[in-house]
Design a protein around this motif. Structure first.
Motif, PDB file in Angstrom:
ATOM      1  N   MET A 106      -7.777 -12.937  -4.960  1.00  0.00           N
ATOM      2  CA  MET A 106      -7.037 -12.137  -3.980  1.00  0.00           C
ATOM      3  C   MET A 106      -7.487 -10.680  -4.012  1.00  0.00           C
ATOM      4  SD  MET A 106      -3.359 -12.196  -5.934  1.00  0.00           S
ATOM      5  CE  MET A 106      -2.437 -11.526  -4.554  1.00  0.00           C
ATOM      6  N   ASP A 107      -7.185  -9.949  -2.952  1.00  0.00           N
ATOM      7  CA  ASP A 107      -7.550  -8.530  -2.893  1.00  0.00           C
ATOM      8  C   ASP A 107      -6.600  -7.697  -3.735  1.00  0.00           C
ATOM      9  OD1 ASP A 107      -9.531  -9.212  -1.198  1.00  0.00           O
ATOM     10  OD2 ASP A 107      -8.701  -8.256   0.594  1.00  0.00           O
ATOM     11  N   GLY A 108      -7.065  -6.525  -4.102  1.00  0.00           N
ATOM     12  CA  GLY A 108      -6.270  -5.668  -4.971  1.00  0.00           C
ATOM     13  C   GLY A 108      -5.413  -4.654  -4.229  1.00  0.00           C
ATOM     14  N   ASP A 109      -5.282  -4.788  -2.923  1.00  0.00           N
ATOM     15  CA  ASP A 109      -4.562  -3.756  -2.160  1.00  0.00           C
ATOM     16  C   ASP A 109      -3.219  -4.257  -1.620  1.00  0.00           C
ATOM     17  OD1 ASP A 109      -5.468  -5.544  -0.326  1.00  0.00           O
ATOM     18  OD2 ASP A 109      -6.473  -4.090   0.958  1.00  0.00           O
ATOM     19  N   LEU A 110      -2.769  -5.409  -2.152  1.00  0.00           N
ATOM     20  CA  LEU A 110      -1.493  -6.014  -1.776  1.00  0.00           C
ATOM     21  C   LEU A 110      -1.450  -6.517  -0.339  1.00  0.00           C
ATOM     22  CD1 LEU A 110       0.864  -3.735  -3.822  1.00  0.00           C
ATOM     23  CD2 LEU A 110       0.880  -6.215  -3.918  1.00  0.00           C
ATOM     24  N   GLN A 111      -2.616  -6.636   0.286  1.00  0.00           N
ATOM     25  CA  GLN A 111      -2.632  -7.241   1.620  1.00  0.00           C
ATOM     26  C   GLN A 111      -2.432  -8.748   1.511  1.00  0.00           C
ATOM     27  OE1 GLN A 111      -6.225  -5.306   3.617  1.00  0.00           O
ATOM     28  NE2 GLN A 111      -4.609  -5.177   5.141  1.00  0.00           N
ATOM     29  N   HIS A 112      -2.753  -9.276   0.337  1.00  0.00           N
ATOM     30  CA  HIS A 112      -2.535 -10.694   0.087  1.00  0.00           C
ATOM     31  C   HIS A 112      -1.259 -10.841  -0.730  1.00  0.00           C
ATOM     32  CE1 HIS A 112      -7.172 -11.182   0.440  1.00  0.00           C
ATOM     33  NE2 HIS A 112      -6.585 -11.033   1.601  1.00  0.00           N
ATOM     34  N   ALA A 212       0.342  -4.543   5.275  1.00  0.00           N
ATOM     35  CA  ALA A 212      -0.507  -3.356   5.361  1.00  0.00           C
ATOM     36  C   ALA A 212      -0.979  -3.026   3.951  1.00  0.00           C
ATOM     37  CB  ALA A 212       0.267  -2.202   5.952  1.00  0.00           C
ATOM     38  N   ARG A 213      -2.095  -2.351   3.840  1.00  0.00           N
ATOM     39  CA  ARG A 213      -2.597  -1.879   2.568  1.00  0.00           C
ATOM     40  C   ARG A 213      -1.517  -1.060   1.863  1.00  0.00           C
ATOM     41  NH1 ARG A 213      -6.732  -0.054  -0.273  1.00  0.00           N
ATOM     42  NH2 ARG A 213      -8.489  -1.454  -0.015  1.00  0.00           N
ATOM     43  N   ALA A 214      -1.263  -1.289   0.553  1.00  0.00           N
ATOM     44  CA  ALA A 214      -0.205  -0.546  -0.127  1.00  0.00           C
ATOM     45  C   ALA A 214      -0.564   0.928  -0.249  1.00  0.00           C
ATOM     46  CB  ALA A 214       0.059  -1.146  -1.496  1.00  0.00           C
TER      47      ALA A 214
HETATM   48 MG    MG Z   1      -7.588  -4.817   2.381  1.00  0.00          MG
END
Ligand code: MG
Ligand code: UDP
Length: 326
Positions: A106-112, A212-214
């Motif tokens: 998963m991505d690290g920006d909380l989009q997932h 959205a990106r955190a």
């Molecule tokens: Mg992202």
């Protein structure tokens, strides 16, 4: 009913560990947020877990934050690259070093959303070896990104036989068997969405809405997006080459007809005043077609060139809690 379910549970292999692999590039603010959200979800599960962070050459202190978390939590593992090698390389490293029976990337920006993880695991336990996610909408996606990603998946679907899930993200669960097979594919310009489709296995999709990106901004520059899209198309399709060939044939037929007409005009009519416009149009058109064709050849050749160098996909500078750093 009861004997059936009993039988099922006895044949089900025992799950030891679930791994979460997360590529991060300059996500210093997001890591603590993500860790807290993950912990909430993962600690409720009846399995042990590990979180493998892959720091893709961040220069904002991302790795220091991971090191600090690691001091409090032994379930954290990390790899730090010597420089930025790109998202697909970081994902590959995450899969390489994760040890779980299932690995969730998963991505690290909380989009997932971590809240989807129990659903992914449930679908896996039902017997699916790949559980991919389908992004239904993204809270903060720009019109440009929406348009280009739609166009990209159209081209992918039209040009390649390998199934690539449209709007699939690199948010998915892979069974240990799939991870092991993936490790045997050593190609350089990696497009993981295609590679996983190419492998086959039993797959199922789960829809989700990307948040959205955190914090911070997208780490995918337009240049990286273009490279990503080209890797996707060129590593899974030879259609651009076929198109070039057909275009060449088409232009040849037209040129032959026009040549025949010009000979006819020369011998049998008095209409042979030099046609500046037609000449210019022909030359410009052919010049353009040739440059595009050479460009396509070059793109494929570049990928052949990259493969023959056989350089590693990434270089590891440091690691935490990794047993077998290679
Ligand atoms: Mg992202
Ligand atoms: N990322 C990475 N290396 C890069 C670019 C991005 O590891 O060169 C990571 C990034 O930190 C994030 C994930 O890949 O965890 C997805 O990137 P991003 O959110 O910037 O992409 P977007 O969601 O905007 O497509």
């Amino acid at each position: 009913m009861t004997p059936v379910s009993k039988k099922k549970s006895s044949t089900q292999k025992k799950v030891q560990v679930i791994s979460i692999a997360i590529p991060v590039y300059n996500e210093v603010e997001n890591i603590p947020l993500l860790y807290d959200r993950l912990k909430l979800v993962l600690e409720k599960l009846p399995f042990a877990f590990e979180i493998v962070f892959v720091d893709d050459g961040s220069d904002d202190g991302t790795y220091a934050v991971i090191q600090k978390l690691r001091e409090q939590d032994r379930r954290i593992k990390a790899i730090s690259f010597s420089r930025n090698f790109g998202h697909q390389a970081a994902l590959t490293a995450g899969l390489q070093y994760a040890t779980g029976d299932a690995v969730i990337t998963m991505d690290g920006d909380l989009q997932h959303p971590p809240s989807l993880i129990p659903t992914l695991i449930e679908k896996w336990q039902e017997g699916n070896q790949v559980v991919f996610t389908v992004r239904e909408s993204t809270a903060d996606e720009s019109f440009f990104k929406k348009l280009t990603s739609r166009l990209f998946y159209r081209i992918m679907a039209a040009s390649s036989k390998t199934p690539v899930q449209p709007f699939g993200a690199d948010f998915r669960l892979l069974d240990r068997k799939v991870v092991a097979s993936l490790k045997t594919l050593e190609e350089h310009d990696r497009f993981l969405r295609g590679l996983i489709g190419w492998l086959g296995f039993t797959a199922i999709g789960v829809p989700y809405t990307a948040d959205a990106r955190a914090a911070g901004t997208s780490k995918y520059s337009t240049r990286k997006m273009i490279k990503f899209a080209l890797d996707g198309i060129l590593s899974f399709s030879a259609t651009p080459l076929h198109l070039v060939t057909f275009l060449g044939l088409f232009v040849s037929v037209l040129s032959f007809a026009y040549g025949a007409y010009s000979l006819y005009a020369f011998f049998f009519t008095d209409r042979t005043i030099p046609g500046w416009t037609s000449l210019l149009v022909t030359v410009l058109f052919l010049g353009g077609v040739q440059l595009i064709s050479i460009g396509f050849l070059g793109e494929y050749l570049l990928r052949v060139y990259n493969e023959t160098k056989r350089r590693p996909l990434y270089i590891i500078k440091d690691s935490l809690n990794i047993d077998t750093p290679r």
